[in-house]
Every structure is written in C-alpha cells, then in structure tokens.
Write a protein that holds these residues in place. Structure first.
Motif, short mmCIF file in Angstrom:
data_model
loop_
_atom_site.label_atom_id
_atom_site.label_comp_id
_atom_site.label_asym_id
_atom_site.label_seq_id
_atom_site.Cartn_x
_atom_site.Cartn_y
_atom_site.Cartn_z
N PRO A 167 5.96 -5.45 -1.53
CA PRO A 167 5.86 -4.06 -1.04
C PRO A 167 6.20 -3.02 -2.10
N GLY A 168 7.22 -3.27 -2.92
CA GLY A 168 7.59 -2.30 -3.94
C GLY A 168 6.48 -2.04 -4.94
N LEU A 169 5.87 -3.12 -5.44
CA LEU A 169 4.77 -2.97 -6.39
C LEU A 169 3.55 -2.36 -5.70
N THR A 170 3.32 -2.74 -4.46
CA THR A 170 2.20 -2.16 -3.71
C THR A 170 2.34 -0.65 -3.63
N LEU A 171 3.53 -0.18 -3.28
CA LEU A 171 3.77 1.25 -3.16
C LEU A 171 3.61 1.96 -4.50
N ALA A 172 4.28 1.45 -5.53
CA ALA A 172 4.22 2.10 -6.83
C ALA A 172 2.81 2.10 -7.40
N SER A 173 2.12 0.98 -7.26
CA SER A 173 0.77 0.88 -7.80
C SER A 173 -0.20 1.80 -7.06
N ALA A 174 -0.04 1.88 -5.74
CA ALA A 174 -0.92 2.77 -4.96
C ALA A 174 -0.67 4.24 -5.31
N LEU A 175 0.58 4.62 -5.54
CA LEU A 175 0.87 6.00 -5.94
C LEU A 175 0.37 6.27 -7.35
N ASN A 176 0.36 5.26 -8.19
CA ASN A 176 -0.26 5.38 -9.51
C ASN A 176 -1.74 5.73 -9.35
N ALA A 177 -2.43 5.00 -8.46
CA ALA A 177 -3.84 5.30 -8.20
C ALA A 177 -4.00 6.70 -7.62
N LEU A 178 -3.11 7.07 -6.71
CA LEU A 178 -3.19 8.41 -6.12
C LEU A 178 -3.09 9.49 -7.18
N ALA A 179 -2.27 9.26 -8.19
CA ALA A 179 -2.13 10.24 -9.27
C ALA A 179 -3.46 10.48 -9.99
N HIS A 180 -4.30 9.45 -10.12
CA HIS A 180 -5.61 9.63 -10.75
C HIS A 180 -6.47 10.58 -9.92
N ALA A 181 -6.42 10.39 -8.60
CA ALA A 181 -7.23 11.24 -7.73
C ALA A 181 -6.71 12.67 -7.70
N VAL A 182 -5.41 12.82 -7.62
CA VAL A 182 -4.81 14.15 -7.55
C VAL A 182 -5.13 14.96 -8.80
N LEU A 209 -1.97 3.23 3.04
CA LEU A 209 -0.74 2.67 2.47
C LEU A 209 0.31 2.33 3.53
N PRO A 210 0.61 3.20 4.50
CA PRO A 210 1.63 2.84 5.49
C PRO A 210 1.31 1.55 6.23
N ALA A 211 0.04 1.33 6.57
CA ALA A 211 -0.34 0.11 7.29
C ALA A 211 -0.15 -1.12 6.41
N VAL A 212 -0.47 -1.00 5.12
CA VAL A 212 -0.30 -2.13 4.21
C VAL A 212 1.18 -2.44 4.00
N LEU A 213 2.00 -1.42 3.89
CA LEU A 213 3.43 -1.65 3.73
C LEU A 213 4.02 -2.30 4.98
N ALA A 214 3.47 -1.95 6.14
CA ALA A 214 3.94 -2.55 7.39
C ALA A 214 3.47 -3.99 7.54
N ASP A 215 2.29 -4.29 7.00
CA ASP A 215 1.72 -5.64 7.07
C ASP A 215 1.05 -5.97 5.75
#
Length: 351
Positions: A167-182, A209-215
C-alpha cells in the motif's frame, strides 16, 4: 508526445510507440523481442521486481543473453556504465526493462547509448516508460535531457504485475503519476489534447486510488490506476516540466532520495504554491476532487505510513536554501515565478 512552440503556433508531435495493455500482457514480451529482431536480450530489473523478472527470464529462454539486477533510483551514470560493460560482454542486441522507474531509466540510458531496441515492462506507476525524458545522476547532480530516441518503442502494461505492490508504494507511486498530470495542466505549452489526458489521468488516479488502497488485490482497481498512470506519463512526454519536477530532480539528485515518496510529499506543497497563479488548472482539479485539491492531495500524502516530510527522508534543514537558490537561478517554466525566498518557504513547509 512532444510539443514545441513556433511563435503563436503550437506543434503537436506523437512519438512512435507500441503499447500492449491487459492482464497477462507480460507473456507477450518474448514475441515482442522477436518482432524487434532481438535474439540476445539483456534483461534489466529492480530488486522489487525480482519475481517478475525471474518469470520473464524463464519465458525468454535461449533469447536471454544476460541479466542485470542492479538498477537503482536516479539512474547513476556509474551504474549505467557497469550495465553497459555487461551488455557488451554478452553481445546483446536488445533490451527488456522490468520494474519501476529505476529499471526503465536504465533501459533508456543504455538504449540511447547503443541504439538498441527496448521493451519496457513497468511494475509501478512511474510513467517514464512513455516519455522521451532521461534523468541521470553524476557526482550528486541530476541532469535531465529530452530526445525522441530515448523513449522505449514498446511498452507492456500488465496490471497483474502491480498486484504485489504494498500500500505505501502504491500510494507514493500513484501520487508520483498524479504529479505528471497536474504539471501538464499548468504547463506553458498545454493544449486541448494534453488537458484531456491530464484531466482523465487525475480523475482516474484520485478516483481509483482509495479503492485500491482498500483492496490492493483487486484487479479492476489496479487496472484503472495503471491506465491512468499511463495517461499521466503521456502528459509528461507532451508538456514541459515545472517547479514540482525541478524540485524533485534537484533534491533527489543531491540527497539520493526515493523518487516516488519525494514526489508524493512535495505535490501538495507545490499545488498550494502554484494553484493561485493557475486558475484553469485549479478549476479542473476542483471539479475532480469536489473540493480543495490541496486538502485532498495533502490528505492522501499524509496518510502514507512511510516518510511524509523531507526531514524524515534525511534532508538537512541547512540544505534547503541552497536547493532553493539553484532552482531560482535556472527555473523550469512555472505559473508562479520561483524566487529563492518563496521556494525556501515551500521547502521549509515540506521539511
């Protein structure tokens, strides 16, 4: 994709890239190497992708000339030279990179030096696999260059390879991707095409992301997140980077910091810094989040169980001002001018 401006005319170019998408897509990699004419493949992997690399090595069979498991963050030139020696000893004629951005970056670095075809198989949401951008580190300084020859010709997106991400890497990596879009939303060369990609990417990441972190083992959620990260990577390929990426490059290269976690903790601070000067980007992100983008992204970033502040990553407080001065001296294009004082305050908040 890339864009450059000629006077008032924006030129949109699309990089040639073959993308395979879907559960089980990794099994097509050996055939992709055959299609590219590669009979002796150098397999590049990060430690976190060892099991996936083992499976791929078996699938490649006699086409596997050698394997290099030493890919590390920020693509140090010394590591690239080590892998280049192995490539030459093995007489490899093709490259396959599997893992996070470190493996993909090493594949790019080797391909641009040798001209060999490369297949990228990302196992995180780095996005760099679809960009013509290469960041390399030497003597504590990270430099970035952009060239169409850098981009992998084939990318394989298999969401099954992301199921084991904690979950930690999932969150950090997804926010990394979000930064590209932003950053694409406030880029000076943004277009209708980049806005569409960035908006869909941000919506998919923040919505999924919330659904993936939950499952974390749910394949539909992982698929949505991976495909949104793909779109975010296309944003990075198409538009010019701003303050967020510049800070990540300078801090990461100087202090050898983990790439995804650094992006994740910086993003809400850069959003707070830039959004008042970027109303169009702010409006899109407000529609996606249904509220304050800084609060939503900041809440996600702070929920990380790992480091959420620069000081937790080991950055010395006295190192912040020199970083701010380097950024202010040669700023990337940004909606708000990043002077040394304001950037220092941003970094202090992140510290």
């Amino acid at each position: 994709m890339s864009e450059h401006v000629l006077g008032d005319v924006t030129v949109h170019e699309t990089l040639p890239c073959r993308v395979l998408v879907g559960a089980g897509a990794r099994r097509a990699v050996p055939e992709e190497t055959r299609r590219l004419g590669s009979g002796r493949v150098l397999l590049l992997a990060t430690g976190s992708a060892r099991a996936a690399a083992d499976e791929l090595a078996r699938a490649l069979g006699s086409r596997l000339a050698a394997r290099f498991d030493g890919a590390v963050v920020h693509t140090p030139v010394a590591v690239t030279e080590e892998a280049l020696d192995l490539l030459r000893q093995a007489d490899a004629d093709g490259l396959v990179a599997i893992g996070g951005g470190s493996a993909v970056g090493l594949g790019k670095a080797l391909s641009v030096r040798t001209g060999l075809p490369q297949v990228a198989v990302p196992t995180t949401y780095a996005g760099s696999e679809v960009t013509p951008v290469l960041g390399e580190t030497k003597d504590g300084v990270k430099t970035t260059r952009r060239d169409p020859a850098i981009a992998p010709g084939t990318v394989v997106y298999d969401p099954e390879l992301t199921l084991g991400m904690p979950p930690g890497l999932t969150l950090a990596s997804a926010l990394n991707a979000l930064a590209h879009a932003v950053e694409a939303l406030w880029a000076p060369n943004a277009t209708a095409a980049s806005d569409a990609l960035a908006t869909e990417a941000a919506d998919g990441i923040l919505g999924g992301l919330p659904a993936v972190l939950a499952d974390p083992s749910g394949l539909p959620g992982r698929t949505r997140l991976q495909q949104s990260a793909w779109l975010a990577g296309l944003c990075l390929a198409q538009t010019r980077m701003g303050l967020h990426h510049q800070l990540a490059h300078v801090l990461g290269g100087t202090f050898d910091l983990p790439h995804a976690e650094l992006h994740a903790l910086l993003l809400p601070h850069v959003l707070a810094f830039n959004l008042p000067a970027a109303p169009r980007a702010a409006a899109r992100l407000e529609r996606i989040t249904g509220g304050d983008p800084v609060a939503v992204v900041g809440g996600l970033a702070r929920s990380h169980t790992g480091p959420t502040r620069l000081r937790a990553l080991g950055v010395p407080r006295e190192g912040l001002r020199p970083v701010a001065e380097r950024v202010a001296a040669q700023p990337y294009p940004n909606p708000r001018a990043p002077d040394a004082e304001s950037v220092t305050l941003l970094l202090e908040a992140a510290w």
